[in-house]
Design a protein around this motif. Structure first.
Motif, PDB file in Angstrom:
ATOM      1  N   ARG A 314     -40.153  66.428 -42.769  1.00  0.00           N
ATOM      2  CA  ARG A 314     -38.935  67.221 -42.879  1.00  0.00           C
ATOM      3  C   ARG A 314     -38.425  67.609 -41.488  1.00  0.00           C
ATOM      4  NH1 ARG A 314     -37.370  72.751 -44.601  1.00  0.00           N
ATOM      5  NH2 ARG A 314     -39.414  73.403 -43.877  1.00  0.00           N
ATOM      6  N   VAL A 322     -29.844  67.300 -36.260  1.00  0.00           N
ATOM      7  CA  VAL A 322     -29.260  68.101 -35.185  1.00  0.00           C
ATOM      8  C   VAL A 322     -29.122  67.316 -33.887  1.00  0.00           C
ATOM      9  CG1 VAL A 322     -30.038  70.274 -36.181  1.00  0.00           C
ATOM     10  CG2 VAL A 322     -31.421  69.153 -34.417  1.00  0.00           C
TER      11      VAL A 322
ATOM     12  N   PHE B  96     -25.052  71.012 -39.166  1.00  0.00           N
ATOM     13  CA  PHE B  96     -25.453  70.913 -40.574  1.00  0.00           C
ATOM     14  C   PHE B  96     -26.015  72.243 -41.074  1.00  0.00           C
ATOM     15  CE2 PHE B  96     -25.561  66.271 -40.109  1.00  0.00           C
ATOM     16  CZ  PHE B  96     -25.117  65.880 -41.361  1.00  0.00           C
ATOM     17  N   PHE B  98     -28.044  73.489 -44.610  1.00  0.00           N
ATOM     18  CA  PHE B  98     -28.624  72.925 -45.831  1.00  0.00           C
ATOM     19  C   PHE B  98     -28.881  74.010 -46.863  1.00  0.00           C
ATOM     20  CE2 PHE B  98     -29.971  70.560 -42.129  1.00  0.00           C
ATOM     21  CZ  PHE B  98     -29.630  69.263 -42.458  1.00  0.00           C
ATOM     22  N   ASN B 100     -31.630  74.350 -48.539  1.00  0.00           N
ATOM     23  CA  ASN B 100     -32.983  74.893 -48.389  1.00  0.00           C
ATOM     24  C   ASN B 100     -33.270  75.273 -46.939  1.00  0.00           C
ATOM     25  OD1 ASN B 100     -32.954  72.336 -47.458  1.00  0.00           O
ATOM     26  ND2 ASN B 100     -34.953  71.767 -48.260  1.00  0.00           N
ATOM     27  N   ASN B 102     -34.048  74.582 -44.155  1.00  0.00           N
ATOM     28  CA  ASN B 102     -34.664  73.625 -43.227  1.00  0.00           C
ATOM     29  C   ASN B 102     -34.946  74.171 -41.840  1.00  0.00           C
ATOM     30  OD1 ASN B 102     -35.244  71.274 -44.608  1.00  0.00           O
ATOM     31  ND2 ASN B 102     -33.097  70.671 -44.656  1.00  0.00           N
ATOM     32  N   LEU B 103     -35.520  75.361 -41.790  1.00  0.00           N
ATOM     33  CA  LEU B 103     -36.021  75.831 -40.493  1.00  0.00           C
ATOM     34  C   LEU B 103     -37.396  75.198 -40.281  1.00  0.00           C
ATOM     35  CD1 LEU B 103     -35.147  79.636 -40.333  1.00  0.00           C
ATOM     36  CD2 LEU B 103     -33.735  77.653 -39.766  1.00  0.00           C
ATOM     37  N   ILE B 104     -37.798  75.033 -39.018  1.00  0.00           N
ATOM     38  CA  ILE B 104     -39.142  74.526 -38.731  1.00  0.00           C
ATOM     39  C   ILE B 104     -40.098  75.719 -38.735  1.00  0.00           C
ATOM     40  CG2 ILE B 104     -40.591  73.360 -37.034  1.00  0.00           C
ATOM     41  CD1 ILE B 104     -38.159  71.756 -36.190  1.00  0.00           C
ATOM     42  N   GLU B 105     -41.055  75.669 -39.666  1.00  0.00           N
ATOM     43  CA  GLU B 105     -41.920  76.816 -39.923  1.00  0.00           C
ATOM     44  C   GLU B 105     -42.725  77.248 -38.706  1.00  0.00           C
ATOM     45  OE1 GLU B 105     -42.221  78.685 -42.688  1.00  0.00           O
ATOM     46  OE2 GLU B 105     -40.495  77.569 -43.453  1.00  0.00           O
ATOM     47  N   ARG B 106     -43.027  76.276 -37.868  1.00  0.00           N
ATOM     48  CA  ARG B 106     -43.932  76.496 -36.755  1.00  0.00           C
ATOM     49  C   ARG B 106     -43.196  77.155 -35.583  1.00  0.00           C
ATOM     50  NH1 ARG B 106     -44.176  72.257 -33.397  1.00  0.00           N
ATOM     51  NH2 ARG B 106     -43.223  70.720 -34.716  1.00  0.00           N
ATOM     52  N   LEU B 107     -41.860  77.127 -35.612  1.00  0.00           N
ATOM     53  CA  LEU B 107     -41.086  77.710 -34.511  1.00  0.00           C
ATOM     54  C   LEU B 107     -40.509  79.053 -34.930  1.00  0.00           C
ATOM     55  CD1 LEU B 107     -39.022  74.563 -33.403  1.00  0.00           C
ATOM     56  CD2 LEU B 107     -41.259  75.328 -32.595  1.00  0.00           C
ATOM     57  N   GLU B 111     -36.329  79.845 -31.330  1.00  0.00           N
ATOM     58  CA  GLU B 111     -36.547  78.425 -31.031  1.00  0.00           C
ATOM     59  C   GLU B 111     -35.857  77.526 -32.056  1.00  0.00           C
ATOM     60  OE1 GLU B 111     -40.915  78.516 -28.892  1.00  0.00           O
ATOM     61  OE2 GLU B 111     -40.751  78.893 -31.046  1.00  0.00           O
ATOM     62  N   LEU B 115     -32.874  74.706 -31.160  1.00  0.00           N
ATOM     63  CA  LEU B 115     -33.265  73.302 -31.326  1.00  0.00           C
ATOM     64  C   LEU B 115     -32.169  72.264 -31.029  1.00  0.00           C
ATOM     65  CD1 LEU B 115     -35.803  71.679 -32.145  1.00  0.00           C
ATOM     66  CD2 LEU B 115     -34.859  71.601 -34.449  1.00  0.00           C
ATOM     67  N   PRO B 116     -30.965  72.413 -31.594  1.00  0.00           N
ATOM     68  CA  PRO B 116     -29.959  71.367 -31.351  1.00  0.00           C
ATOM     69  C   PRO B 116     -29.610  71.210 -29.875  1.00  0.00           C
ATOM     70  CG  PRO B 116     -29.280  72.786 -33.156  1.00  0.00           C
ATOM     71  CD  PRO B 116     -30.468  73.442 -32.513  1.00  0.00           C
ATOM     72  N   ARG B 163     -27.948  78.238 -36.070  1.00  0.00           N
ATOM     73  CA  ARG B 163     -28.402  76.975 -35.505  1.00  0.00           C
ATOM     74  C   ARG B 163     -27.303  75.911 -35.570  1.00  0.00           C
ATOM     75  NH1 ARG B 163     -33.083  74.255 -38.677  1.00  0.00           N
ATOM     76  NH2 ARG B 163     -31.359  73.924 -40.107  1.00  0.00           N
TER      77      ARG B 163
END
Ligand SMILES: Nc1ncnc2c1ncn2[C@@H]1O[C@H](COP(=O)(O)OP(=O)(O)O)[C@@H](O)[C@H]1O
Ligand SMILES: [Mg+2]
Lengths: 409, 269
Positions: A314, A322, B96, B98, B100, B102-107, B111, B115-116, B163
């Protein structure tokens, strides 16, 4: 471009630290491979250095002639007993004589090592070797006597020169002149004791400190009158160009040997090529182990990268959405694989030296450091990272972003 | 159906088709879409599940490619763009959002928002500053160092919007941005998007909630891979209406029609 590289590094670090345990295990795989290679290279370089020093000390006027050993075959690996000493050497007395006749030659010494033990009633030293040679040997090898004299053209056939260690082992003292001992049951009288050399490993392949040296004539008597010559040392006159000298000897030997390429002439540092057959067998086996562990380490990297990529499907989709291109994604995962392999490789390099020093406690020489070893360790680490990281990285980049983002709906 | 104005449209789609699957499984997710989007429009797309809304957004966002038809972005065809050119357009021009999140869980939040910017070669520190500024706009300044799982749904989607906006894109594509939110959070998100729209951004949003179309300047309904109704068509007959004003009445006219069609489709299946 640089901010992106830094970003890849940061991302890789984050994801590797998050999976510490499996990262460490994967690194260990690479480390073991690189450590084995480093150990082998450090030890073999140690030997080479020692011999190089000796060659340097000898000066640049010595050439060494050895039979060309056949490529070690699988059968030789399975049978670690060196067979060279039992097979007939192509070097003959005729070669020695014709080399003598070359005008640039100052001294020639054939080396004939004999199997068999050196004994005395009540004492049979474990480590001893028997060398039959000519008086020139002392000149070429710059041998110094601590007592007595070296064999010469007028000494009797049943006389011998021995090393200090052998003297002590046989007689309990270095003062051994006039004493007698047995070689293969034959009695010999000591006429000279050599100064201690402390070079158990040298280009003559003989530890002179525990050797008994007899004349070539006596040696031949042990071998039905035939000289079984393993090596010929030749010393050129001062000022002779060695390349030319080497060529002349080579031509001469080719003519003598019906143009068979069965012997080779070495000069300079190439004399120092490890000559011990056992050593080459050991290092072949260790290289094989090292290669296999590197392979296993590489497969470990590939495995862990594939797992990591499928866990982060994902994330990959999102990064593409992005603005990450396929190339960017490949680079990101390549960097991750490279971090694993390079850190693993670095640890392996350090570990390899620790092991080499550990092993050297049981050996007579120290491992050597060289930038070539650093180069090999780096090249292998990077190579494994690139080789085994590439496929997972390409897999990651070819993931369809739509599929990837959809999966977790 | 192409509708010309003085300035060239941001997006122009002509007879766009997208096929998925082959043979028996072959199916057209988009089956001849013509659409022109002017700069500064806020378009709401409605339509039953599976009618091709997401596929349309993905193609507009250069994540996917049409099987047939023409797509002009800023007047230029995107058909022959290389992978990295498409990526660069996504990085600089498109945001974009979304369903759901769609964040990155680890960041952490900061951060994630930054990202973009990584893909437009901005140094790390500058990225974080820009992300931090953007978060303040969404009143999430004090949540910068939270992790995604520490946020409520509404907060998470606001982070995702931050984001999408951080690289200052000209086009924002939102696929059911309120689909996972309660009605109050939904309205908060829509207010935010309205703000973004007022600043002159082009927004294309997919939604299932007819109430939210009031925020849009134009409402499109889709059915079976085609555009079914478009409020813009209604405005053609009338003198030109200021586009940025929400066309509440027009959308309300369109919405029941869409609903009826949806009801029909549900009955069929
Ligand atoms: N990657 C895909 N592979 C196969 N079929 C797909 C794929 N993506 C979408 N579809 C199909 O295309 C149609 C439209 O899907 P989608 O655009 O997601 O619809 P919506 O967003 O309007 O619900 C659906 O029937 C869906 O099953
Ligand atoms: Mg959808």
């Amino acid at each position: 471009m640089r901010p992106l590289l830094l970003e890849h590094y940061r991302t890789a670090k984050q994801s590797l630290v998050r999976a510490r345990m499996r990262t460490a295990l994967t690194m260990t795989g690479v480390a073991i491979g690189v450590a084995s290679i480093t150990t082998i290279l450090a030890l073999s370089n140690g030997i080479t250095n020692i011999i190089n020093d000796q060659v340097k000390e000898l000066g640049s006027t010595v050439a060494v002639i050895r039979p060309v050993s056949k490529q070690s075959s699988l059968q030789d690996l399975a049978n670690p007993t060196p067979q060279n000493s039992y097979t007939t050497s192509p070097l003959t007395e005729r070669d020695v004589e014709s080399i003598y006749e070359l005008k640039d030659v100052q001294a020639v010494a054939p080396l004939m090592t004999l199997s068999g033990s050196v004994r005395k009633a009540g004492a049979s030293p474990e480590r001893s070797s028997i060398l039959a040679t000519t008086p020139d040997f002392a000149d070429i090898s710059k041998l110094k006597m601590s007592d007595g004299q070296f064999i010469d053209s007028v000494t009797l056939e049943d006389t011998a020169v021995i090393g200090t260690q052998l003297a002590v082992d046989l007689f309990g003292t270095e003062e051994a002149i006039g004493k007698t001992f047995l070689i293969r049951g034959q009695s010999f009288t000591v006429i000279g004791v050599m100064k201690r050399q402390n070079d158990p490993i040298n280009y003559n392949n003989i530890d002179l400190d525990s050797a008994a040296i007899i004349s070539l004539e006596s040696g031949k008597l042990f071998n039905s009158g035939v000289a079984q010559i393993q090596q010929i040392n030749v010393k050129a006159k001062p000022g002779v160009a060695m390349a030319d000298f080497k060529q002349k000897i080579t031509n001469l030997l080719r003519a003598n040997h019906d143009h068979e390429r069965d012997v080779a002439v070495y000069t300079g540092t190439s004399i120092a090529k490890p000559t011990s057959r056992l050593f080459s067998v050991i290092s072949t086996v260790m290289s094989l182990i090292a290669g296999i562990s590197l392979l296993v380490g590489g497969i470990g990297i590939m495995n862990i990268m594939l797992v990591s990529i499928s866990e982060r499907t994902r994330e990959i989709g999102l990064r593409k959405a992005v603005g990450a291109s396929n190339r960017t994604i490949i680079l990101q995962f390549m960097i991750e694989a490279l971090i694993i392999s390079v850190i693993g490789g670095f640890a392996g390099f350090i570990g390899g030296y620790v092991i080499a020093f550990g092993i050297s406690m049981f050996l007579t020489y120290d491992p050597a450091f060289s930038w070539a070893i650093v180069g090999w360790a780096s090249a292998l680490s990077v190579g494994v990272g690139v080789l085994f990281g590439l496929y997972p990285a390409i897999r990651a980049s070819s993931k369809d972003p739509i599929e990837s983002l959809r999966r977790y709906h | 159906m192409t509708h010309h104005t003085a300035s060239s449209p941001v997006i122009s789609l002509t007879n766009l088709r997208k096929r998925f699957g082959v043979g028996e499984a072959e199916q057209y997710a988009l089956d001849g879409v013509d659409l022109t989007v002017e700069k500064g429009e806020f378009i709401a797309i409605m339509g039953p599940s599976g009618c091709g809304k997401t596929t349309l957004l993905n193609i507009i966002g250069l994540l996917d490619q049409p099987t047939e038809g023409e797509y002009l972005l800023d007047g230029k065809s995107v058909e022959d763009l290389s992978n990295s050119k498409r990526a660069r357009i996504r990085a600089k021009q498109i945001g974009f959002i979304f369903q759901n999140f769609n964040l990155i869980e680890r960041l952490n939040v900061l951060e994630n928002v930054a990202l973009p910017l990584a893909y437009s070669s901005m140094p790390h520190l500058k990225r974080l500053v820009a992300a931090s500024d953007m978060l303040k706009n969404f009143h999430l300044g004090e949540r910068e160092y939270y992790m995604p799982w520490q946020l409520s749904g509404g907060q998470t989607q606001r982070v995702a919007i931050a984001r999408a906006l951080v690289n200052d894109p000209s086009i924002i594509l939102a696929d059911e941005p309120t689909g996972n939110l309660d009605s109050r959070s939904s309205h908060v998100i829509m207010e935010e998007l309205s703000e973004v729209h007022k600043k002159g951004n082009t927004i294309i949003m997919v939604t299932h909630n007819p109430n939210l179309t009031t925020y849009a300047s134009r409402v499109i309904t889709m059915l079976d891979g085609k555009i079914d109704t478009d409020t813009k068509d209604l405005t053609i007959e009338k003198p030109k209406v200021a586009e940025k004003k929400p066309l509440g009445k027009a959308s309300k006219k369109a919405a029941p029609k869409a609903k009826k069609k949806r009801a029909k489709k549900v009955k069929k299946s």
